[in-house]
Design an enzyme around this catalytic site. Structure first.
Site, PDB file in Angstrom:
ATOM      1  CG  ASP A  73      -4.862   0.115  -3.031  1.00 27.34           C
ATOM      2  OD1 ASP A  73      -5.366  -1.015  -2.871  1.00 27.34           O
ATOM      3  OD2 ASP A  73      -4.646   0.897  -2.092  1.00 27.34           O
TER       4      ASP A  73
ATOM      5  CB  SER B 116      -7.936   1.539  -2.208  1.00 28.77           C
ATOM      6  OG  SER B 116      -7.028   1.443  -1.148  1.00 28.77           O
TER       7      SER B 116
ATOM      8  NE  ARG C  46      -4.058  -0.895   0.242  1.00 29.90           N
ATOM      9  CZ  ARG C  46      -5.099  -1.217   0.998  1.00 29.90           C
ATOM     10  NH1 ARG C  46      -4.988  -2.107   1.950  1.00 29.90           N
ATOM     11  NH2 ARG C  46      -6.275  -0.655   0.815  1.00 29.90           N
TER      12      ARG C  46
ATOM     13  CE1 TYR D 106      -4.341  -3.750   4.698  1.00 27.31           C
ATOM     14  CE2 TYR D 106      -1.990  -3.967   4.331  1.00 27.31           C
ATOM     15  CZ  TYR D 106      -3.278  -3.929   3.834  1.00 27.31           C
ATOM     16  OH  TYR D 106      -3.496  -4.050   2.499  1.00 27.31           O
TER      17      TYR D 106
ATOM     18  CD  GLN E 164      -1.900   6.858  -3.218  1.00 25.86           C
ATOM     19  OE1 GLN E 164      -1.586   7.723  -4.033  1.00 25.86           O
ATOM     20  NE2 GLN E 164      -2.124   7.124  -1.961  1.00 25.86           N
TER      21      GLN E 164
HETATM   22  P1  NAD Z   1      -8.628  -3.300   6.334  1.00 24.68           P
HETATM   23  O1  NAD Z   1      -9.716  -3.568   5.347  1.00 24.68           O
HETATM   24  O2  NAD Z   1      -7.581  -4.315   6.563  1.00 24.68           O
HETATM   25  O3  NAD Z   1      -9.326  -2.999   7.749  1.00 24.68           O
HETATM   26  C1  NAD Z   1     -10.342  -2.035   7.888  1.00 24.68           C
HETATM   27  C2  NAD Z   1     -10.159  -1.271   9.172  1.00 24.68           C
HETATM   28  O4  NAD Z   1     -10.416  -2.122  10.287  1.00 24.68           O
HETATM   29  C3  NAD Z   1      -8.752  -0.691   9.396  1.00 24.68           C
HETATM   30  O5  NAD Z   1      -8.846   0.711   9.500  1.00 24.68           O
HETATM   31  C4  NAD Z   1      -8.298  -1.344  10.680  1.00 24.68           C
HETATM   32  O6  NAD Z   1      -7.513  -0.466  11.488  1.00 24.68           O
HETATM   33  C5  NAD Z   1      -9.623  -1.645  11.344  1.00 24.68           C
HETATM   34  N1  NAD Z   1      -9.563  -2.665  12.424  1.00 24.68           N
HETATM   35  C6  NAD Z   1      -8.887  -3.820  12.451  1.00 24.68           C
HETATM   36  N2  NAD Z   1      -9.080  -4.459  13.632  1.00 24.68           N
HETATM   37  C7  NAD Z   1      -9.906  -3.675  14.355  1.00 24.68           C
HETATM   38  C8  NAD Z   1     -10.469  -3.774  15.652  1.00 24.68           C
HETATM   39  N3  NAD Z   1     -10.214  -4.798  16.452  1.00 24.68           N
HETATM   40  N4  NAD Z   1     -11.267  -2.768  16.084  1.00 24.68           N
HETATM   41  C9  NAD Z   1     -11.528  -1.703  15.276  1.00 24.68           C
HETATM   42  N5  NAD Z   1     -11.030  -1.539  14.047  1.00 24.68           N
HETATM   43  C10 NAD Z   1     -10.215  -2.522  13.585  1.00 24.68           C
HETATM   44  O7  NAD Z   1      -7.913  -1.915   6.046  1.00 24.68           O
HETATM   45  P2  NAD Z   1      -7.868  -1.016   4.745  1.00 24.68           P
HETATM   46  O8  NAD Z   1      -9.123  -0.266   4.596  1.00 24.68           O
HETATM   47  O9  NAD Z   1      -7.439  -1.879   3.625  1.00 24.68           O
HETATM   48  O10 NAD Z   1      -6.714   0.015   5.100  1.00 24.68           O
HETATM   49  C11 NAD Z   1      -5.565  -0.380   5.832  1.00 24.68           C
HETATM   50  C12 NAD Z   1      -4.616   0.782   5.991  1.00 24.68           C
HETATM   51  O11 NAD Z   1      -3.952   1.039   4.763  1.00 24.68           O
HETATM   52  C13 NAD Z   1      -5.232   2.081   6.428  1.00 24.68           C
HETATM   53  O12 NAD Z   1      -4.319   2.706   7.287  1.00 24.68           O
HETATM   54  C14 NAD Z   1      -5.293   2.873   5.149  1.00 24.68           C
HETATM   55  O13 NAD Z   1      -5.305   4.261   5.384  1.00 24.68           O
HETATM   56  C15 NAD Z   1      -4.014   2.420   4.504  1.00 24.68           C
HETATM   57  N6  NAD Z   1      -4.035   2.584   3.068  1.00 24.68           N
HETATM   58  C16 NAD Z   1      -2.945   3.171   2.463  1.00 24.68           C
HETATM   59  C17 NAD Z   1      -2.922   3.333   1.081  1.00 24.68           C
HETATM   60  C18 NAD Z   1      -1.747   3.960   0.411  1.00 24.68           C
HETATM   61  O14 NAD Z   1      -0.945   4.582   1.029  1.00 24.68           O
HETATM   62  N7  NAD Z   1      -1.599   3.765  -0.874  1.00 24.68           N
HETATM   63  C19 NAD Z   1      -3.971   2.898   0.316  1.00 24.68           C
HETATM   64  C20 NAD Z   1      -5.059   2.290   0.956  1.00 24.68           C
HETATM   65  C21 NAD Z   1      -5.056   2.123   2.331  1.00 24.68           C
END
Ligand code: NAD
Length: 375
Positions: A130, A133, A122, A227, A127
């Site tokens: 992705d 996302s 990520r 994550y 990006q």
């Molecule tokens: P994901 O689908 O793996 O999880 C969804 C959310 O669930 C996350 O925010 C996680 O913190 C939360 N979660 C996990 N366990 C939990 C718990 N016990 N209680 C409450 N919440 C809980 O995550 P995602 O949407 O794929 O995103 C993961 C990370 O990657 C985020 O920080 C996002 O901002 C980041 N991200 C970065 C990029 C990039 O830089 N290119 C792109 C997409 C996402």
């Protein structure tokens, strides 16, 4: 290189991995594109649209697979399909290697090289590739529309001649990509929204969308790659107790909490559901890995004491045109790295290619996947 696209075979799947606009880009980068007739039907991409950009349409799957050097797909292709690919072919798809490690056996049996789109780092550079996302954005949006359409109330505050209707209260659990889109959508519809996450960095994003952030104090469970880390039973129990009060005050709950490769954390108990008002709605987007709500049944609707719990299996597929467009653009960005000037560029010093390549010439080359497949 010859790039093949088939109709998706998963029940209910309406997306296609490559749209004509992306096929056109791949063809102008000196590749050939072979498409199974009807592959883009539900994404409003008919055979003629592919032919117009120079792709070859065929009804003969065996011939397509016999010629293909690269197969792109949304869902992991069936063993029957993988077995028809030539040795050394490349598969690019959402392969679920950590969630369903046994499913990658056919890739190793047939000496294939496989790139798992969910393993693309990520990073800022990746990006445009992705897929997670893109699909999570659509799922978060559609989850709120589902909740809004099933709730026996309206979302916005309305002042009418018959009096005032207060806004609906929405609780979003997990403020990653899907959760933040759910918060933004619920806000746009006029609801009062709260968001919860165990990564404290999520707080700023939640607040910037006009929602209140609920957090576990003195905890930041951010791990590798942004994550969440899997947290222990003590934190989960504390989170469940905290959320029970907020659940009782909510009309809708959208749950999206996940930890890659692990079962979804249980955050909404049966007792919490029983404290919710009759008519309340829960949409659990984490159902595939067990769900965030104790009563969730994946791909079914559960009615419990007046509360409806939905856990639809493939929300992104319902918006098949836009989800196909985004997937197709993401996968084309990835292919523009993997295939350069119509030739394979298997450069494992590149972190994107190295991170996403889980099987090379039939050998599992990713440690996490290897461990998961041996468990
Ligand atoms: P994901 O689908 O793996 O999880 C969804 C959310 O669930 C996350 O925010 C996680 O913190 C939360 N979660 C996990 N366990 C939990 C718990 N016990 N209680 C409450 N919440 C809980 O995550 P995602 O949407 O794929 O995103 C993961 C990370 O990657 C985020 O920080 C996002 O901002 C980041 N991200 C970065 C990029 C990039 O830089 N290119 C792109 C997409 C996402």
């Amino acid at each position: 290189m010859k790039i093949a696209v088939l109709k998706e075979t998963l029940a209910g799947e309406r997306r296609v991995a490559l749209m004509p606009e992306s096929a056109s880009k791949l063809i102008s980068s000196r590749n050939e594109v072979l498409v199974e007739s009807g592959a883009g039907f539900f994404a409003n991409a008919d055979d003629a649209a592919y032919e117009e950009v120079g792709a070859v349409i065929s009804v003969k799957i065996d011939e397509i697979l016999g010629e293909a050097e690269v197969l792109i797909a949304i869902n992991r292709p069936t063993d029957k399909i993988l077995n028809k690919l030539r040795k050394g072919s490349i598969v690019v798809s959402l392969l679920r290697p950590l969630d369903e490690p046994t499913g990658i056996k056919s890739l190793t049996n047939n000496g294939l090289t496989a790139f798992s789109l969910e393993m693309i780092p990520r990073s800022t550079r990746a990006q445009t590739m992705d897929v997670l996302s893109s699909m999570a954005t659509i799922a978060g949006y559609r989850a709120v529309l589902l909740a809004a359409s099933k709730l026996p109330k309206l979302f916005p505050l309305l002042t009418t001649a018959a009096g005032t209707i207060p806004p609906a209260k929405v609780l979003v659990i997990g403020a990653g990509v899907a959760g933040l889109q759910a918060i933004a959508t619920a806000r746009r519809l006029g609801a009062v929204v709260e968001g919860f996450d165990i990564r404290s960095a999520a707080g700023e994003a939640v607040r910037s969308l006009g929602a209140k952030f609920i957090e576990v104090e003195n905890l930041d469970a951010e791990g590798e790659g942004g994550y969440a880390k899997e947290v222990g039973e003590e934190v989960l129990e504390h989170s469940r107790t905290l959320l029970q009060t907020h659940a009782a005050n909510s009309d809708c709950i959208i749950t999206t909490a996940q930890v890659p490769g692990r079962p979804s954390p249980l955050l909404i108990t049966k007792a919490a559901v029983e404290e919710m008002k009759r008519g309340s709605v829960i949409v659990d987007l984490a159902g595939q890995n067990g769900g965030n709500c104790e009563l969730t049944k994946f791909d079914e609707t559960v009615e419990h004491k007046g509360v409806s719990i939905y856990s639809p299996s493939n929300m992104a597929s319902d918006a098949s045109i836009h989800s196909s467009q985004l997937f197709s653009r993401n996968v084309t960005a990835f292919l523009s790295l993997l295939l350069q000037d119509g030739k394979l560029n298997l450069d494992f010093t590149d972190e994107i290619l190295s991170g996403s390549c889980i099987v090379h010439n039939g050998e599992i080359r990713n440690e996490k996947v290897k461990n998961a497949s041996e468990d």
